[in-house]
Every structure is written in structure tokens, then in C-alpha cells.
Design a protein around this motif. Structure first.
Motif, mmCIF file in Angstrom:
data_model
loop_
_atom_site.group_PDB
_atom_site.id
_atom_site.type_symbol
_atom_site.label_atom_id
_atom_site.label_comp_id
_atom_site.label_asym_id
_atom_site.label_seq_id
_atom_site.Cartn_x
_atom_site.Cartn_y
_atom_site.Cartn_z
ATOM 1 N N TYR A 212 -5.355 -7.816 -6.657
ATOM 2 C CA TYR A 212 -6.070 -6.601 -6.119
ATOM 3 C C TYR A 212 -5.317 -5.924 -5.114
ATOM 4 N N ARG A 213 -5.681 -4.604 -5.094
ATOM 5 C CA ARG A 213 -5.171 -3.703 -4.003
ATOM 6 C C ARG A 213 -5.035 -4.275 -2.560
ATOM 7 N N SER A 214 -6.065 -5.070 -2.355
ATOM 8 C CA SER A 214 -6.129 -5.678 -1.073
ATOM 9 C C SER A 214 -7.543 -6.643 -1.202
ATOM 10 N N PRO A 215 -8.018 -7.667 -0.133
ATOM 11 C CA PRO A 215 -9.260 -8.369 -0.081
ATOM 12 C C PRO A 215 -10.071 -7.526 0.077
ATOM 13 N N SER A 216 -10.135 -6.352 0.798
ATOM 14 C CA SER A 216 -11.230 -5.562 0.779
ATOM 15 C C SER A 216 -11.765 -4.908 -0.608
ATOM 16 N N THR A 245 -19.257 -11.061 4.341
ATOM 17 C CA THR A 245 -18.126 -10.306 4.024
ATOM 18 C C THR A 245 -16.938 -10.906 5.002
ATOM 19 N N GLN A 246 -17.336 -11.444 6.084
ATOM 20 C CA GLN A 246 -16.304 -12.123 6.931
ATOM 21 C C GLN A 246 -15.804 -13.551 6.295
ATOM 22 N N ASP A 247 -16.959 -13.963 5.926
ATOM 23 C CA ASP A 247 -16.540 -15.428 5.115
ATOM 24 C C ASP A 247 -15.705 -15.115 3.941
ATOM 25 N N LEU A 248 -16.044 -14.096 3.146
ATOM 26 C CA LEU A 248 -14.959 -13.850 1.893
ATOM 27 C C LEU A 248 -13.824 -13.562 2.250
ATOM 28 N N LEU A 249 -13.585 -12.539 3.403
ATOM 29 C CA LEU A 249 -12.232 -12.302 3.908
ATOM 30 C C LEU A 249 -11.433 -13.458 4.121
ATOM 31 N N ARG A 255 -5.947 -18.095 1.373
ATOM 32 C CA ARG A 255 -5.176 -18.329 0.058
ATOM 33 C C ARG A 255 -4.389 -17.176 -0.712
ATOM 34 N N ASN A 256 -4.439 -16.103 -0.150
ATOM 35 C CA ASN A 256 -3.718 -14.949 -0.494
ATOM 36 C C ASN A 256 -2.334 -15.156 -0.242
ATOM 37 N N ARG A 257 -1.323 -15.309 -1.502
ATOM 38 C CA ARG A 257 0.057 -15.388 -1.269
ATOM 39 C C ARG A 257 0.871 -14.200 -1.190
ATOM 40 N N SER A 258 0.238 -12.812 -1.046
ATOM 41 C CA SER A 258 1.060 -11.675 -1.445
ATOM 42 C C SER A 258 2.082 -11.506 -0.371
ATOM 43 N N GLY A 259 1.647 -11.560 1.097
ATOM 44 C CA GLY A 259 2.344 -11.327 2.219
ATOM 45 C C GLY A 259 2.851 -9.786 2.304
#
Length: 279
Positions: A212-216, A245-249, A255-259
Motif C-alpha cells: 500500500y502507499r503507506s500504513p495510513s 488506529t495507533q495499535d494498527l500503526l 512488520r513493514n519492510r519497505s524502508g
């Protein structure tokens, strides 16, 4: 996809649970999210080594990813779900691609087909969400021919989606006596469910990557279109929504590996091929 929890206690009101689940999956537009998972259905059909003209049943088919994958292999496909709007989406996709698929509204725990009607029975992130796991597993085996195959793709407990539903449960607890649908993503639970009907259960750990474009952006899409997230936000007050929302972020950040600010988020799942016994 079609529910949020699974049952182990006769005290649970299964009808009420299923009604709530059906309402959740009817909310938003799951197809927006579902189409991104197409590769899972393609891989599952390859794992099953499907042959042309095979009779294939897709259970809790959602918007038809696995149904289309089987149809692309010239199988005789029946696609089922208990949410009519999702069947409509699958029907439109099949028509656009020129495939002939039978679409039928059906409950995964009470499939409206005779015994041994299909050569292969499949479900990608669908049947795992049924409220009565034992009944659903029994139905998958019942409609599969002796010696046929059952193919499943199930999120594992430690996957991103497994942890997502665990996060939801912090705010909207599951009814007492219900088990996690992610148990379908464990070999032990599959052996419990299919020990009397399978001659072999083969599992492969795979990873689907949410991009996705971002976590948001992920939150925006899932809050708008993905029924369980939409319903969760709708049940919370403003302060709880902010905390959720903060818990989801935080979960995504871990786990996000985009960097690079985008979202590249792996989620583990179990690819399952069950050889139906001949008895």
C-alpha cells in the motif's frame, strides 16, 4: 472471506454469531481488498495440480479469486458465498474474462450439494472464518469425491492478519467459547478437523505481501472497504478509535519492510492440500 471466529462450545449461539459475521462481511466492499489477493488463488490451484474439466467447488469464495484461477485452468467451477454482493462481484469478473462459472449463495457449514459432487474443493481465506469449524470441515470433505483433494489457504496465528484479529479482539472481544479462525493455519488443528476423512495433509508455509502507499493508506482502505475493520471502527467512540488506529500503526510498523515510507507488509499463511481418503 466470511467471518471472525470459530466455535468449540455448544453454549455459543451459532445463529447469532453467523448473523453478525454476515453483516460484517456485507459492509463496505470486500472486493477492493480481495482482488489484491489473487496470487494466492493462482498458487493454490497450482499446488492442487488441477486438471481441465475437473469439477471444482470454491467455498466462502468472496469475490472469486480462487474460482477465477480454477476457471483459467478450464475447470468446471461452482463459486459459493453467503454474501450475495460478493457473488455479484465474482460474476462480473468472470463475465469480463469470458469464463463460465456457476455462482450460488451457500453456507459453508451446510453446503447444498450431494455427497461426492466435486473433484476438488477449495477455499482461500474463507472457510477458516466459519463459526463452526468442525461442521465446515465435515462439509468440505462430504462434497469432495473419495480420493479427491481439498485445497485451503489459511492465515497463521502469528501472521499479520492473525495479529490483526487479535488486536480487534482487544476492543471487540469475541463471544466466550469461540476459537480463533487462525487455528486453521496450524497443522495440528487441520489434523483434528480432517483426521477421519484425509489420507494425507500437506502444508506449505507461504507469505502474501500487502503493498500500500503507506500504513495510513492501508487503514483508510481497510476502514472503508473491509467489513470487520469497518464494523470495529463503527463500534468505538472517538478515543477508542484513536487508540485502535495507533495499535494498527504499531503492528504495521513492526512488520513493514519497505524502508521508504510505503507499506510492504508480509503476512504468513498456510497453503494446504488434503488428499481425501477413499473410504
Amino acid at each position: 472471506m466470511s467471518a471472525v471466529a470459530s466455535v468449540s462450545s455448544p453454549a455459543v449461539d451459532l445463529t447469532a454469531v453467523k448473523t453478525r459475521q454476515q453483516a460484517a462481511w456485507s459492509t463496505g466492499n470486500y472486493a477492493v481488498v480481495g482482488t489484491t489477493l489473487q496470487i494466492v488463488g493462482e498458487n493454490l490451484c497450482e499446488a492442487l495440480d488441477l486438471r481441465s474439466t475437473a469439477r471444482v467447488l470454491d467455498v466462502a469464495a468472496g469475490n472469486g479469486n480462487a474460482s477465477l484461477a480454477a476457471a483459467r485452468r478450464w475447470c468446471d467451477v461452482t463459486s459459493t458465498d453467503y454474501v450475495p454482493a460478493l457473488l455479484d462481484s465474482g460474476r462480473a469478473r468472470a463475465q469480463a474474462e469470458g469464463h463460465t462459472i456457476q455462482f450460488q449463495q451457500a453456507d459453508a457449514e451446510n453446503l447444498p450439494f450431494p455427497d461426492a459432487s466435486f473433484d476438488a474443493v477449495i477455499s482461500t481465506f474463507g472457510v477458516m472464518f466459519t463459526p463452526n469449524q468442525e461442521k465446515a470441515a465435515s462439509e468440505l470433505a462430504r462434497v469432495c469425491i473419495p480420493g479427491g483433494r481439498i485445497g485451503l489457504a489459511n492465515w497463521t496465528p502469528e501472521s499479520f492478519i492473525g495479529q490483526l484479529f487479535k488486536t480487534i479482539a482487544k476492543y471487540i472481544p469475541a463471544a466466550p467459547g469461540l476459537q480463533s479462525p487462525a487455528l486453521w493455519g496450524t497443522k495440528a488443528r487441520l489434523e483434528d478437523l480432517f483426521s477421519n476423512t484425509a489420507q494425507e495433509i500437506r502444508t506449505t508455509t507461504r507469505t502474501f505481501v500487502f503493498r500500500y502507499r503507506s500504513p495510513s493508506h492501508w487503514i483508510e482502505v481497510f476502514r472503508t472497504y473491509y467489513g470487520p475493520i469497518n464494523k470495529t471502527f463503527g463500534a468505538l467512540d472517538a478515543q477508542q478509535q484513536a487508540a485502535f488506529t495507533q495499535d494498527l500503526l504499531a503492528l504495521m510498523e513492526s512488520r513493514n519492510r519497505s524502508g521508504d515510507g510505503t507499506l510492504v507488509l508480509p503476512s504468513e499463511y498456510l497453503e494446504v492440500v488434503i488428499e481425501r481418503n477413499r473410504g
